[in-house]
Design an enzyme around this catalytic site. Structure first.
Site, PDB file in Angstrom:
ATOM      1  CD  GLU A  37      -1.589  -2.421   1.614  1.00 29.40           C
ATOM      2  OE1 GLU A  37      -0.495  -2.511   2.225  1.00 29.40           O
ATOM      3  OE2 GLU A  37      -2.321  -3.410   1.383  1.00 29.40           O
ATOM      4  CG  HIS A  94     -11.031  -6.045   8.063  1.00 33.91           C
ATOM      5  ND1 HIS A  94      -9.784  -6.192   8.608  1.00 33.91           N
ATOM      6  CD2 HIS A  94     -10.997  -6.704   6.882  1.00 33.91           C
ATOM      7  CE1 HIS A  94      -9.031  -6.931   7.781  1.00 33.91           C
ATOM      8  NE2 HIS A  94      -9.747  -7.243   6.731  1.00 33.91           N
TER       9      HIS A  94
END
Lengths: 324, 330
Positions: A58, A128
């Site tokens: 990322e 999450h």
């Protein structure tokens, strides 16, 4: 008339953005297969030079997008889960956002981040389930949280066309929502709020999926309390004029915001209203707790999220309690 | 300015001139820190000039670089105007970045200088992105990422090496290993080696004498030629040394983490002296005089430039001209 889902709206916005400007490209993890939804079919349509599947790196691919933007491209990054934004805060906040000022206006960084599935996904637990839009608004990154499919289309398209970095948060709770669309889809300018329902007693500012909760509460209270529902749509820049205009009508404010309480966007909205706008009663906010981490068990997850019952209670109490 | 300065790096004389310019610029800047004309301090490049000059001598004007917080040498060697760079260091309106960036963010996008950077390793993925964009556009530009030995321990650098290798991008990773990440010796911080890390990604990696401009130039030229022909990234580890401290506050703090003997050993390998020795004495003196005059003009230009109007402190915060709300509401 056709039914447009929120995810399909994002997909159409990306497709239209890619089609209208050859500088636009999309990158991210599993986007070729379209795992998260918004990029489904784009690889076949535009090819691997415009739809770039990345390794699980990322920081590098976000920094790479900054470099590509400096070289004249308009990258759109899809992040599969909101927590990945914590990994790339350096690249987004410390690099992309700061380049325009630090270079004395030599360049902007026209980079868009799309986060489909932000917030609780019912049972995806601590890492999450964050909904970190307040962090970006605080840092000054343009921050968008669309509440409807047509707004998702219009705001994402505007974000891609914008010369600055923009983060678009698509709440998980909305991805399957469908809307009857009878008009042409159109871009929605960043920084403009939308009044979904007018009212005279109290303004409820609701962010993202909570707009739908606010509308349900307003309907439930109809006849008893007249509730105006204002969706800021963009959290930074915020449409303060729209809020002021609404409070001129109602004088009372409740904010419902699915981010953490302390230093959350809800706190900013209350503070600004208190400093600058017409209030005839103490304002209230409904948020996640300070420093919340969503627990796994569904009952615990939901216990920390702002919801309809709390909003109903808050609206009633604000209407009953003027300043002492 | 670009073509003239970059073109001038094609000759030994031109490279000496640039080494001398960077050295003189840094000495001038050190004086301006002392006098208070530069606030906040700088990270002097003195001793490492061979890397910037050697690498940039192998580049074309359209190639792009990302730099470090010790970036003045890279920025000058890529063709930036010394007066405008100095004005930037002094926070003046005629600076490269209108006084908004300062030493650690000096940038000139028109010259392919995508910015010095205050975060160690941050320029690497930016260079990868620039290289990717150039290749997609069908251009034969390369991108160079300069970084120090400290960046070898940043995950984003390793991720960037992987992307560049997987996608065979025209990017050159230039590690300026000056032996210290601030005060931390590389020997106590870097497991394995820089070149070994790059080789692990299948990237051709060589160690170069970073005190020798010609050696750096030759290694860079090979790597750049291969990259332009589609041969993918390369990694150069330039072994070099900074003669001054990590930053200008260090002297005042009287830090001691390097022995005087070590510093003297490296000073004996001064890249400027080495380049000077290859030139005729008369020609060298003439170049020195020219550079002195250019630096005097740069100083005059920088100090004559105005201070930015505080009312414009948020100008350029957004590329679309968005004006943020004031911090205090009256």
């Amino acid at each position: 008339m056709s039914k447009l889902s929120y995810t399909k709206a994002l997909n159409r916005a990306l497709g239209d953005a890619l089609a209208e400007d050859p500088a636009v490209f999309v990158l991210g993890e599993d986007i070729g297969a379209g795992l998260a939804g918004p990029t489904l079919g784009l690889l076949d349509r535009f090819g691997p030079g415009r739809v770039v599947d990345t390794p699980l790196s990322e920081q590098a691919f976000t920094g790479m997008a900054v470099g590509a933007a400096l070289a004249g491209r308009r990258p759109v990054i899809e992040f599969q889960i909101p927590a990945l934004l914590f990994l790339v805060f350096e690249q987004l906040v410390n690099q992309a956002h700061k380049f325009s000022l630090m270079t004395g206006g030599q360049t902007g960084v026209p980079l868009t981040c799309l986060v489909p599935g932000s917030g609780s996904r019912d049972g995806w637990a601590g890492q999450h389930s964050d909904h970190p839009y307040s962090l970006f608004a605080h840092a000054g990154v343009k921050t968008v949280v669309p509440a409807t499919p047509t707004d998702a289309y219009g705001l994402l398209l505007s974000a891609v066309r914008d010369p600055d970095p923009v983060v678009v948060f698509a709440p998980a709770a909305l991805l399957g929502v469908r809307e009857n669309v009878t008009w042409e889809l159109a871009p929605v300018p960043l920084g403009s709020a939308r009044v979904h329902r007018t009212g005279t007693d109290v303004t409820v500012v609701a962010v993202g999926h909570l707009v739908h909760e606010a509308l349900a509460v307003a309907e439930e209270l109809a006849g008893e309390i007249s509730v105006e529902v204002l969706d800021p749509r963009t959290l930074h820049p915020f449409d303060w004029a729209a809020l002021a205009a609404s409070l001129e009508r109602t004088g009372r404010l409740v904010v419902i915001d699915d981010s953490n309480r302390s230093c959350g966007i809800g706190a900013e909205i209350l503070a600004t209203a208190a400093e600058e706008m017409r209030l005839i009663a103490p304002p209230r906010r409904i948020t996640r707790p300070d420093g919340a981490v969503l627990p796994f068990a569904l009952g615990l997850d939901r216990a920390l999220q702002p919801g309809r019952d709390q909003l109903l209670h808050a609206v009633r109490s604000v209407v009953k309690n003027p300043w002492r | 300015m670009t073509d003239r300065q970059l073109g001038s790096l094609e000759s030994l004389e031109g490279r000496y001139r640039m080494l001398r310019l960077i050295r003189g610029f840094e000495q001038l800047a050190l004086g301006l820190v002392k006098s208070g004309a530069i606030t906040g301090g700088i990270h002097p490049y003195i001793g490492q000039e061979a890397v910037a000059v050697g690498v940039c001598a192998a580049l074309r004007p359209q190639d792009r670089i990302t730099s470090t917080h010790r970036g003045h040498g890279h920025v000058l060697a890529k063709g930036a105007d010394p007066g405008r760079l100095l004005a930037e260091l002094c926070g003046r309106v005629d600076g490269l970045n209108q006084g908004r960036g300062g030493s650690m963010h000096a940038a000139d996008l028109s010259l392919g200088i995508l910015g010095a950077n205050g975060i160690v390793g941050a320029g690497a993925p930016i260079a990868v992105g620039a290289a990717w964009a150039a290749r997609q556009a069908g251009e034969d530009r390369v991108a160079v990422s300069f970084f120090g030995d400290g960046a070898l321990n940043q995950g984003v650098l390793l991720e960037s090496l992987n992307l560049a290798a997987m996608w065979q991008l025209p990017v050159l990773f230039v590690c300026e290993n000056n032996g210290y990440a601030t005060t931390l010796p590389a020997a106590t911080a870097v497991a394995g080696s820089g070149t070994g890390r790059a080789a692990g990604f299948g990237i051709p990696a060589v160690e170069v004498d970073g005190m020798d401009t010609e050696a750096v130039r030759e290694a860079t030229a090979l790597a750049v030629r291969r990259a332009r022909e589609g041969g993918g990234p390369a990694f150069l580890e330039c072994r070099t040394y900074r003669f001054e401290g990590h930053h200008t506050m260090e002297r005042r703090m009287k830090l001691r983490y390097r022995s005087p003997e070590e510093i003297e050993q490296w000073r004996a390998r001064d890249p400027l002296e080495r380049a000077a020795a290859a030139l005729d004495g008369g020609r060298r003196a003439a170049i020195d005089t020219e550079v002195e005059a250019e630096l005097a003009e740069a100083e005059r230009f920088a100090l004559a430039s105005g201070h930015p109007d505080p009312a414009g402190a948020c100008d350029h915060l957004y590329a679309d001209g968005l004006r943020p709300r004031a911090g205090a509401v009256a």
